[in-house]
Design a protein around this motif. Structure first.
Motif, PDB file in Angstrom:
ATOM      1  N   GLY A  38       6.612   3.920   0.248  1.00 34.01           N
ATOM      2  CA  GLY A  38       7.086   3.105  -0.861  1.00 34.01           C
ATOM      3  C   GLY A  38       8.471   2.561  -0.588  1.00 34.01           C
ATOM      4  O   GLY A  38       9.129   2.936   0.381  1.00 34.01           O
ATOM      5  N   SER A  39       8.940   1.679  -1.468  1.00 36.36           N
ATOM      6  CA  SER A  39      10.247   1.036  -1.294  1.00 36.36           C
ATOM      7  C   SER A  39      11.223   1.352  -2.418  1.00 36.36           C
ATOM      8  O   SER A  39      12.332   0.824  -2.439  1.00 36.36           O
ATOM      9  CB  SER A  39      10.071  -0.489  -1.206  1.00 36.36           C
ATOM     10  OG  SER A  39       9.449  -0.991  -2.378  1.00 36.36           O
ATOM     11  N   THR A  40      10.834   2.240  -3.351  1.00 34.37           N
ATOM     12  CA  THR A  40      11.705   2.574  -4.470  1.00 34.37           C
ATOM     13  C   THR A  40      11.903   4.082  -4.538  1.00 34.37           C
ATOM     14  O   THR A  40      11.094   4.856  -4.015  1.00 34.37           O
ATOM     15  CB  THR A  40      11.108   2.084  -5.799  1.00 34.37           C
ATOM     16  OG1 THR A  40       9.810   2.673  -5.982  1.00 34.37           O
ATOM     17  CG2 THR A  40      10.978   0.572  -5.810  1.00 34.37           C
ATOM     18  N   SER A  41      12.986   4.505  -5.194  1.00 40.07           N
ATOM     19  CA  SER A  41      13.271   5.923  -5.343  1.00 40.07           C
ATOM     20  C   SER A  41      12.150   6.618  -6.100  1.00 40.07           C
ATOM     21  O   SER A  41      11.633   6.094  -7.089  1.00 40.07           O
ATOM     22  CB  SER A  41      14.597   6.125  -6.087  1.00 40.07           C
ATOM     23  OG  SER A  41      15.675   5.608  -5.344  1.00 40.07           O
ATOM     24  N   GLY A  42      11.764   7.806  -5.617  1.00 42.95           N
ATOM     25  CA  GLY A  42      10.713   8.567  -6.270  1.00 42.95           C
ATOM     26  C   GLY A  42       9.311   8.161  -5.872  1.00 42.95           C
ATOM     27  O   GLY A  42       8.332   8.714  -6.386  1.00 42.95           O
ATOM     28  N   SER A  43       9.176   7.223  -4.927  1.00 46.47           N
ATOM     29  CA  SER A  43       7.850   6.762  -4.520  1.00 46.47           C
ATOM     30  C   SER A  43       7.082   7.872  -3.801  1.00 46.47           C
ATOM     31  O   SER A  43       7.662   8.691  -3.090  1.00 46.47           O
ATOM     32  CB  SER A  43       7.972   5.546  -3.592  1.00 46.47           C
ATOM     33  OG  SER A  43       6.701   5.194  -3.071  1.00 46.47           O
ATOM     34  N   ALA A  44       5.769   7.894  -3.984  1.00 55.32           N
ATOM     35  CA  ALA A  44       4.908   8.865  -3.307  1.00 55.32           C
ATOM     36  C   ALA A  44       3.804   8.157  -2.536  1.00 55.32           C
ATOM     37  O   ALA A  44       2.742   8.734  -2.289  1.00 55.32           O
ATOM     38  CB  ALA A  44       4.321   9.842  -4.324  1.00 55.32           C
ATOM     39  N   THR A  45       4.054   6.897  -2.129  1.00 55.10           N
ATOM     40  CA  THR A  45       3.063   6.143  -1.353  1.00 55.10           C
ATOM     41  C   THR A  45       2.774   6.871  -0.047  1.00 55.10           C
ATOM     42  O   THR A  45       3.694   7.205   0.706  1.00 55.10           O
ATOM     43  CB  THR A  45       3.573   4.726  -1.056  1.00 55.10           C
ATOM     44  OG1 THR A  45       3.906   4.079  -2.279  1.00 55.10           O
ATOM     45  CG2 THR A  45       2.515   3.916  -0.320  1.00 55.10           C
ATOM     46  N   THR A  63      -4.784  12.185  10.044  1.00 55.14           N
ATOM     47  CA  THR A  63      -4.953  11.473   8.779  1.00 55.14           C
ATOM     48  C   THR A  63      -4.439  12.324   7.628  1.00 55.14           C
ATOM     49  O   THR A  63      -4.994  13.389   7.345  1.00 55.14           O
ATOM     50  CB  THR A  63      -6.434  11.123   8.541  1.00 55.14           C
ATOM     51  OG1 THR A  63      -6.919  10.347   9.643  1.00 55.14           O
ATOM     52  CG2 THR A  63      -6.598  10.328   7.259  1.00 55.14           C
ATOM     53  N   PRO A  64      -3.377  11.883   6.948  1.00 53.65           N
ATOM     54  CA  PRO A  64      -2.822  12.679   5.851  1.00 53.65           C
ATOM     55  C   PRO A  64      -3.611  12.487   4.560  1.00 53.65           C
ATOM     56  O   PRO A  64      -4.347  11.509   4.396  1.00 53.65           O
ATOM     57  CB  PRO A  64      -1.405  12.129   5.710  1.00 53.65           C
ATOM     58  CG  PRO A  64      -1.533  10.696   6.136  1.00 53.65           C
ATOM     59  CD  PRO A  64      -2.575  10.670   7.211  1.00 53.65           C
ATOM     60  N   GLY A  65      -3.463  13.424   3.648  1.00 49.73           N
ATOM     61  CA  GLY A  65      -4.102  13.340   2.340  1.00 49.73           C
ATOM     62  C   GLY A  65      -3.367  14.253   1.376  1.00 49.73           C
ATOM     63  O   GLY A  65      -2.307  14.797   1.695  1.00 49.73           O
ATOM     64  N   VAL A  66      -3.929  14.439   0.195  1.00 50.56           N
ATOM     65  CA  VAL A  66      -3.298  15.297  -0.811  1.00 50.56           C
ATOM     66  C   VAL A  66      -3.209  16.724  -0.277  1.00 50.56           C
ATOM     67  O   VAL A  66      -4.216  17.306   0.141  1.00 50.56           O
ATOM     68  CB  VAL A  66      -4.095  15.263  -2.132  1.00 50.56           C
ATOM     69  CG1 VAL A  66      -3.475  16.219  -3.154  1.00 50.56           C
ATOM     70  CG2 VAL A  66      -4.125  13.845  -2.680  1.00 50.56           C
ATOM     71  N   ASN A  67      -1.999  17.271  -0.237  1.00 57.62           N
ATOM     72  CA  ASN A  67      -1.746  18.610   0.305  1.00 57.62           C
ATOM     73  C   ASN A  67      -2.266  18.764   1.724  1.00 57.62           C
ATOM     74  O   ASN A  67      -2.730  19.833   2.124  1.00 57.62           O
ATOM     75  CB  ASN A  67      -2.369  19.685  -0.607  1.00 57.62           C
ATOM     76  CG  ASN A  67      -1.754  19.692  -1.985  1.00 57.62           C
ATOM     77  OD1 ASN A  67      -0.552  19.475  -2.149  1.00 57.62           O
ATOM     78  ND2 ASN A  67      -2.580  19.915  -3.003  1.00 57.62           N
TER      79      ASN A  67
END
Length: 205
Positions: free
Chosen positions: A111-118, A153-157
């Motif tokens: 992401g490009s903003t603070s707090g992003s979780a992209t 390949t990343p994913g949730v956890n």
């Protein structure tokens, strides 16, 4: 009107028609320069502006938020945090009643903003430590580096990672990967570089 502020003349709270101190529901907003000795803030202190210098003891009970760059031992920092001096040492002490110690955490999102979780992607760098030395012109030449990368390949956890170690050949300032520990635990040692300067061949253990 300043009548409740001991030792402060009401006229000092204004600059012409502009209010320099404005009470709000959560505290006070101050416009202009603040000069304080051993200042104590019983809440959150947010510092805005291009250059803010604090050369006396400041106690922020809750938190200190700085919008911009922070310099310690340097007046015009160009990075988010710069520390400079005859002995630039960062020390982190963790006082806990359990077995955990202090941690240094480097994190990346797409992401490009603070707090992003992209979510990040395979091959993305998720952290890098660079070792640089002054070359007579500046201190921007890299002699070695340690880089963490997404290795799968990343994913949730799920964040497969690799750790790479790089050193720089004589006559250049660009480091080359020498060793990699993959997400599966393999240790790859690179034999050398090709004529183009790219890594050529490796042995896995």
């Amino acid at each position: 009107d300043g009548s409740q502020l001991t030792g402060i003349d009401a006229s000092s709270l204004k600059d012409g028609n502009n209010v320099k101190v404005q009470a709000t529901a959560t505290g006070a907003t101050v416009t202009g320069d603040i000069s304080a000795t051993n200042a104590t803030f019983s809440g959150n202190l947010t510092v805005n502006g291009t250059t803010t210098t604090i050369d006396t003891a400041v106690t922020a009970v809750d938190s200190l938020a700085v919008e911009g760059n922070v310099g310690i031992g340097i007046t015009n920092p160009t990075n988010k945090l710069e520390v400079e001096g005859s002995a630039s040492v960062a020390r982190f002490v963790g006082n806990r009643t359990d077995a955990l110690g202090p941690r240094l955490s480097l994190a990346k999102s797409r992401g490009s903003t603070s707090g992003s979780a992209t979510i990040v992607q395979d091959g993305d760098e998720i952290g890098q430590i660079m070792f640089k030395g002054a070359d007579g012109t500046d201190a921007s030449s890299t002699g070695a580096a340690i880089i963490a990368k997404v290795n799968g390949t990343p994913g949730v956890n799920d964040m497969p990672g690799a750790l790479t170690f790089l050193t720089t050949n004589d006559g250049t300032n660009s480091p080359t990967e020498r060793l990699r520990i993959t997400s599966t635990g393999k240790c790859e040692v690179y034999k050398g570089t090709s004529a183009t300067g790219k890594t050529s061949g490796s042995e896995a253990f």
